[in-house]
Enzyme design. Structure first.
Site, PDB file in Angstrom:
ATOM      1  N   LYS A 124       0.819  -1.214   0.000  1.00 54.31           N
ATOM      2  CA  LYS A 124       0.000   0.000   0.000  1.00 54.31           C
ATOM      3  C   LYS A 124       0.862   1.277   0.000  1.00 54.31           C
ATOM      4  CE  LYS A 124      -3.964  -2.145   2.328  1.00 54.31           C
ATOM      5  NZ  LYS A 124      -4.947  -1.986   3.426  1.00 54.31           N
ATOM      6  N   TYR A 184     -12.395  -2.431  -3.863  1.00 57.57           N
ATOM      7  CA  TYR A 184     -12.836  -2.657  -2.473  1.00 57.57           C
ATOM      8  C   TYR A 184     -14.363  -2.699  -2.349  1.00 57.57           C
ATOM      9  CZ  TYR A 184      -8.402  -2.201   0.185  1.00 57.57           C
ATOM     10  OH  TYR A 184      -7.168  -2.395   0.764  1.00 57.57           O
ATOM     11  N   ASN A 225      -1.955   0.055   6.951  1.00 58.22           N
ATOM     12  CA  ASN A 225      -1.450  -1.229   7.452  1.00 58.22           C
ATOM     13  C   ASN A 225      -0.530  -1.916   6.446  1.00 58.22           C
ATOM     14  OD1 ASN A 225      -3.453  -1.959   5.677  1.00 58.22           O
ATOM     15  ND2 ASN A 225      -4.549  -3.302   7.090  1.00 58.22           N
ATOM     16  N   HIS A 236      -2.101  -5.495   1.647  1.00 55.59           N
ATOM     17  CA  HIS A 236      -3.416  -6.146   1.512  1.00 55.59           C
ATOM     18  C   HIS A 236      -3.170  -7.569   1.032  1.00 55.59           C
ATOM     19  CE1 HIS A 236      -7.528  -6.967   0.186  1.00 55.59           C
ATOM     20  NE2 HIS A 236      -6.968  -7.492  -0.891  1.00 55.59           N
ATOM     21  N   GLU A 284      -9.331 -10.884  -7.502  1.00 51.91           N
ATOM     22  CA  GLU A 284      -8.400  -9.768  -7.284  1.00 51.91           C
ATOM     23  C   GLU A 284      -7.195  -9.842  -8.232  1.00 51.91           C
ATOM     24  OE1 GLU A 284      -9.603  -8.916  -2.614  1.00 51.91           O
ATOM     25  OE2 GLU A 284      -7.532  -9.465  -3.080  1.00 51.91           O
TER      26      GLU A 284
HETATM   27  P1  CMP Z   1      -7.345  -4.632   3.795  1.00 51.04           P
HETATM   28  O1  CMP Z   1      -6.934  -6.016   4.153  1.00 51.04           O
HETATM   29  O2  CMP Z   1      -6.694  -3.980   2.636  1.00 51.04           O
HETATM   30  O3  CMP Z   1      -8.929  -4.654   3.534  1.00 51.04           O
HETATM   31  C1  CMP Z   1      -9.771  -3.561   3.806  1.00 51.04           C
HETATM   32  C2  CMP Z   1      -9.082  -2.466   4.547  1.00 51.04           C
HETATM   33  O4  CMP Z   1      -9.920  -1.561   5.234  1.00 51.04           O
HETATM   34  C3  CMP Z   1      -8.213  -3.049   5.658  1.00 51.04           C
HETATM   35  O5  CMP Z   1      -7.114  -3.712   5.092  1.00 51.04           O
HETATM   36  C4  CMP Z   1      -7.909  -1.814   6.485  1.00 51.04           C
HETATM   37  O6  CMP Z   1      -6.735  -1.134   6.056  1.00 51.04           O
HETATM   38  C5  CMP Z   1      -9.108  -0.899   6.213  1.00 51.04           C
HETATM   39  N1  CMP Z   1      -9.899  -0.622   7.409  1.00 51.04           N
HETATM   40  C6  CMP Z   1     -10.114   0.607   7.940  1.00 51.04           C
HETATM   41  N2  CMP Z   1     -10.880   0.526   9.024  1.00 51.04           N
HETATM   42  C7  CMP Z   1     -11.176  -0.778   9.214  1.00 51.04           C
HETATM   43  C8  CMP Z   1     -11.956  -1.496  10.187  1.00 51.04           C
HETATM   44  N3  CMP Z   1     -12.564  -0.887  11.197  1.00 51.04           N
HETATM   45  N4  CMP Z   1     -12.023  -2.843  10.058  1.00 51.04           N
HETATM   46  C9  CMP Z   1     -11.408  -3.481   9.027  1.00 51.04           C
HETATM   47  N5  CMP Z   1     -10.664  -2.839   8.066  1.00 51.04           N
HETATM   48  C10 CMP Z   1     -10.555  -1.506   8.166  1.00 51.04           C
END
Ligand code: CMP
Length: 136
Positions: free
Chosen positions: A12, A52, A115, A118, A129
């Site tokens: 990311k 998403y 984070n 993904h 995906e």
């Molecule tokens: P990712 O695995 O990319 O999939 C969806 C993303 O939403 C997740 O990582 C997080 O970075 C983001 N996100 C933000 N807020 C939340 C939340 N409360 N719960 C889960 N994902 C979240």
């Protein structure tokens, strides 16, 4: 019996802007995942929203799409034995604060939004995906 799978990984914007691409790729390879393809791409907000869309009812959806399209990312096809679950283990929990030691999100993640990576959450989503980024 062997079960070779493919999964989709994204590095990311927060990780890319800290020049973590090579470090994260090395960690994947050390953990028995082959990088079959890799490309740098900057999604538009509409493309991020499409990627998403399973999260479209969530309160964080708009911020999530704005964030994924805020800068370049690396999309990768990973291959290995049980690659979907293996990569999810290596990534760690969505929230870096809750991720286990030595996982990518524990080491590099800044927050639940930033984070760093993904990964597909199932074999079927991995196919979708991978197609999203690598078809044609
Ligand atoms: P990712 O695995 O990319 O999939 C969806 C993303 O939403 C997740 O990582 C997080 O970075 C983001 N996100 C933000 N807020 C939340 C939340 N409360 N719960 C889960 N994902 C979240």
């Amino acid at each position: 019996m062997s079960n070779t799978e493919r999964t989709l990984s994204i590095i990311k914007p927060d990780a890319l802007e800290r020049n973590l691409e090579e470090e994260i790729k090395t960690l994947l390879i050390k953990n028995n995942l082959k990088i079959k393809d890799s490309k740098k791409i900057h999604l538009s907000k509409d493309e991020a929203a499409e990627f998403y869309k399973v999260h479209q009812s969530k309160p964080f959806y708009n911020d999530l799409c704005a964030y994924l399209s805020s800068g370049p990312i690396i999309a990768m096809i990973l291959e290995g034995e049980n690659a979907v679950s293996l990569y999810r283990r290596i990534m760690g929990a969505t929230d870096p604060k809750k991720a286990e030691a030595n996982t990518i999100r524990k080491i590099y993640g800044i927050s639940i939004d930033k984070n760093s990576v993904h990964g597909s959450d199932s074999f079927d989503n991995a196919k979708k995906e991978i197609d999203f980024f690598f078809k044609n």
